[in-house]
Design a protein around this motif. Structure first.
Motif, PDB file in Angstrom:
ATOM      1  N   GLU A 272       7.588   1.252   9.910  1.00 29.94           N
ATOM      2  CA  GLU A 272       8.058   1.289  11.298  1.00 29.94           C
ATOM      3  C   GLU A 272       7.401   2.427  12.075  1.00 29.94           C
ATOM      4  OE1 GLU A 272      12.526  -0.212   9.974  1.00 29.94           O
ATOM      5  OE2 GLU A 272      11.955   1.902   9.984  1.00 29.94           O
ATOM      6  N   ASP A 273       7.085   2.150  13.335  1.00 32.43           N
ATOM      7  CA  ASP A 273       6.461   3.135  14.211  1.00 32.43           C
ATOM      8  C   ASP A 273       7.106   3.044  15.597  1.00 32.43           C
ATOM      9  OD1 ASP A 273       4.768   4.964  15.409  1.00 32.43           O
ATOM     10  OD2 ASP A 273       3.152   3.512  15.703  1.00 32.43           O
ATOM     11  N   PRO A 274       7.875   4.089  16.022  1.00 38.43           N
ATOM     12  CA  PRO A 274       8.122   5.344  15.332  1.00 38.43           C
ATOM     13  C   PRO A 274       9.027   5.159  14.117  1.00 38.43           C
ATOM     14  CG  PRO A 274       9.435   5.229  17.337  1.00 38.43           C
ATOM     15  CD  PRO A 274       8.533   4.043  17.353  1.00 38.43           C
TER      16      PRO A 274
ATOM     17  N   GLY B 143      15.326  -3.996  15.241  1.00 37.34           N
ATOM     18  CA  GLY B 143      14.516  -3.779  14.052  1.00 37.34           C
ATOM     19  C   GLY B 143      13.051  -4.112  14.265  1.00 37.34           C
ATOM     20  N   PRO B 144      12.267  -4.198  13.177  1.00 37.96           N
ATOM     21  CA  PRO B 144      10.831  -4.471  13.280  1.00 37.96           C
ATOM     22  C   PRO B 144      10.557  -5.782  14.014  1.00 37.96           C
ATOM     23  CG  PRO B 144      11.395  -3.751  11.067  1.00 37.96           C
ATOM     24  CD  PRO B 144      12.692  -3.976  11.784  1.00 37.96           C
ATOM     25  N   LEU B 145       9.519  -5.764  14.850  1.00 39.93           N
ATOM     26  CA  LEU B 145       9.152  -6.967  15.599  1.00 39.93           C
ATOM     27  C   LEU B 145       8.419  -7.943  14.677  1.00 39.93           C
ATOM     28  CD1 LEU B 145       7.893  -5.258  18.857  1.00 39.93           C
ATOM     29  CD2 LEU B 145      10.065  -6.439  18.524  1.00 39.93           C
TER      30      LEU B 145
ATOM     31  N   SER C  85       2.649   4.534  18.398  1.00 42.47           N
ATOM     32  CA  SER C  85       3.633   4.259  19.452  1.00 42.47           C
ATOM     33  C   SER C  85       3.591   5.322  20.543  1.00 42.47           C
ATOM     34  CB  SER C  85       5.041   4.183  18.848  1.00 42.47           C
ATOM     35  OG  SER C  85       5.363   5.386  18.180  1.00 42.47           O
ATOM     36  N   PRO C  86       4.140   5.009  21.729  1.00 45.41           N
ATOM     37  CA  PRO C  86       4.129   5.969  22.842  1.00 45.41           C
ATOM     38  C   PRO C  86       4.961   7.214  22.541  1.00 45.41           C
ATOM     39  CG  PRO C  86       4.543   3.732  23.630  1.00 45.41           C
ATOM     40  CD  PRO C  86       4.650   3.691  22.136  1.00 45.41           C
ATOM     41  N   GLN C  87       4.764   8.229  23.371  1.00 40.69           N
ATOM     42  CA  GLN C  87       5.420   9.507  23.168  1.00 40.69           C
ATOM     43  C   GLN C  87       6.932   9.420  23.410  1.00 40.69           C
ATOM     44  OE1 GLN C  87       3.292  13.100  24.574  1.00 40.69           O
ATOM     45  NE2 GLN C  87       1.906  11.667  25.607  1.00 40.69           N
TER      46      GLN C  87
ATOM     47  N   ALA D 184       5.695  -2.019  15.191  1.00 38.44           N
ATOM     48  CA  ALA D 184       6.568  -1.654  16.311  1.00 38.44           C
ATOM     49  C   ALA D 184       7.951  -2.264  16.115  1.00 38.44           C
ATOM     50  CB  ALA D 184       5.959  -2.128  17.629  1.00 38.44           C
ATOM     51  N   LEU D 185       8.940  -1.684  16.781  1.00 36.29           N
ATOM     52  CA  LEU D 185      10.308  -2.173  16.650  1.00 36.29           C
ATOM     53  C   LEU D 185      11.034  -2.036  17.973  1.00 36.29           C
ATOM     54  CD1 LEU D 185      12.526   0.527  14.930  1.00 36.29           C
ATOM     55  CD2 LEU D 185      10.135   0.958  15.386  1.00 36.29           C
TER      56      LEU D 185
END
Length: 443
Positions: free
Chosen positions: A182-184, A209-211, A407-409, A204-205
């Motif tokens: 997972e990210d984040p 949960g996870p996509l 992933s974004p900040q 990504a999630l």
């Protein structure tokens, strides 16, 4: 290419040690390209196979990464630099929302359980040759798993969730294998994967949960394992929903050779049901740490899974630490038997604070996430600036760099250290430190 640093050594071990010393001391920066193997071999006057062995050793320990013709370079975050070091120093008088600890007021008293374990030990001390898992702990763990719909299977005990995950990965994978994560996600896990010589593939999630499309993409990119947080995902608070579980189980059914690891560290502190993915793939485990519900220092987690995986984990443990102390197992057993922790009450306490903060941030135009557990994730355009401004205002929060790959900040706030009365002040401070960000998912 290497600036002022000169790699030295004539044996593979010496060459590897020279590189690793430079990485640890900052002489070789993250992302820096290393010399081609043949070029370095000529420079050192050694056989190219010697340099290849050194590079292979460095890759297996998570110091460098190799990409075929694109060469070898220092990892962007070498295993010698733990993500925990990316936190902030908390000066005296600053409220600490960065460490991720549970609320001590919600942890059970251990006095009775310790006394009970000591009395049991006096009657029948555990000696060499004892089973890995006490019969009483196994019985209670199996009953709880069965109630949550987890398939029947053998159980062992490990020293916390990360210990269990490491042992499962080592039991099935080899250096260079890809792990979908997972990210984040959990910073310690993101450190562990490259330290084992494995390659993380970000997934990504969102709140559920996870996509699924990202899981499928990770598998197509060669992932041999998938790590999923069932509930109270760190840092976003995501929890796998019933619908998302059905989607993910459909993907897993098409890839039975994928190793599934479920981390249910939220057991005992959340009131959302478990929607487990276990049993679809040939090899799977579900690991439940007691850290958040009973206290981090107990260092115990139960691990259920398919017979082959649990046997490998148990067999390897016998060659190392041997077993997790039965005194600890008896303490946990006693706490479970006496219902020392009431999950609904704990979940309500965390949920009241978490939901109040998310609502207060929404009123100020700040989108935040936290479906379960004790963390709130706030996407921000500049996490370094946000962390600095929060610290200046008297609040320490965790920078998203501890948890991110692609992933974004963002910033993570652990709400276990605040009360409902603190929410408005904290929301004002967050609003002053970040700009409103409209984000539909975490990555």
């Amino acid at each position: 290419m290497l600036g002022e640093y000169r790699i030295e050594g004539r044996r593979a071990a010496d060459i590897a040690a020279s590189v690793e010393r430079a990485v640890g001391a900052g002489g070789l920066a993250p992302g820096e390209l290393l010399p081609p193997m043949r070029e370095l071999a000529v420079s050192l006057g050694v056989n190219p196979n010697t340099v290849a062995a050194a590079y292979r050793s460095l890759r297996d320990r998570g110091v460098i990464e190799t990409a075929g013709r694109r060469g070898s370079r220092v990892r962007s975050r070498p295993s010698t630099t733990a993500r925990e070091l990316l936190g902030v120093d908390v000066p005296e008088g600053v409220r600490d929302l960065a460490m991720g600890n549970p609320d001590p007021a919600l942890l059970p008293s251990l006095g009775d359980a310790l006394a009970s374990a000591a009395a049991r030990y006096a009657e029948r001390p555990v000696l060499y040759g004892a089973p890995l898992v006490s019969a009483e702990l196994a019985r209670l763990a199996r009953a709880a798993l069965r109630a949550d719909g987890v398939p029947d299977g053998p159980i062992t005990v490990v020293s916390g969730a990360l210990d269990g995950i490491e042992r499962v990965l080592a039991a099935h994978l080899r250096p260079g294998d890809v792990v979908a994560v997972e990210d984040p996600g959990w910073g310690s896990l993101l450190d562990l994967i490259p330290a084992l010589g494995l390659r993380p593939e970000p997934v990504a999630l969102d709140d559920d949960g996870p996509l699924p499309e990202h899981v499928e993409r990770a598998v197509q990119r060669g992932a041999r394992a998938l790590v999923v947080t069932s509930r109270a995902q760190n840092p976003t608070g995501a929890a796998v929903s019933a619908g998302r579980s059905r989607e993910l189980r459909g993907i897993l059914a098409d890839h039975p050779g994928l190793l599934l690891i479920e981390d249910d560290h939220g057991h005992g502190i959340v009131d959302l049901p478990l929607h487990s993915l276990a049993g679809i793939t040939d090899h799977w485990v579900l690991v439940r740490s007691t850290a958040k519900a009973l206290g981090p220092d107990l260092r115990l987690a139960t691990l259920a899974g398919d017979p082959v995986t649990v046997d490998r984990v148990g067999g390897r443990a016998r060659l190392g630490p041997g077993w997790v102390s039965h005194l600890l197992q008896d303490v946990v057993t006693r706490l479970w038997e006496t219902e020392a922790v009431q999950p609904d009450r704990v979940a309500h306490s965390y949920g009241e604070r978490r939901d109040a903060l998310i609502a207060a941030l929404a009123e100020r135009g700040i989108e935040a996430y936290g479906r379960s557990g004790m963390n709130v994730w706030v996407p921000v355009p500049d996490e370094t600036g946000a962390v600095s401004r929060m610290l200046h205002a008297g609040w320490a929060v965790a920078p998203g760099a501890r948890f991110r790959m692609a992933s974004p900040q963002g910033i993570r706030l652990t709400i276990s250290a605040i009360g409902v009365d603190d929410v408005e002040e904290l929301a004002d401070t967050v609003a002053a430190a970040v700009r409103p960000t409209l984000v539909g998912r975490y990555g």
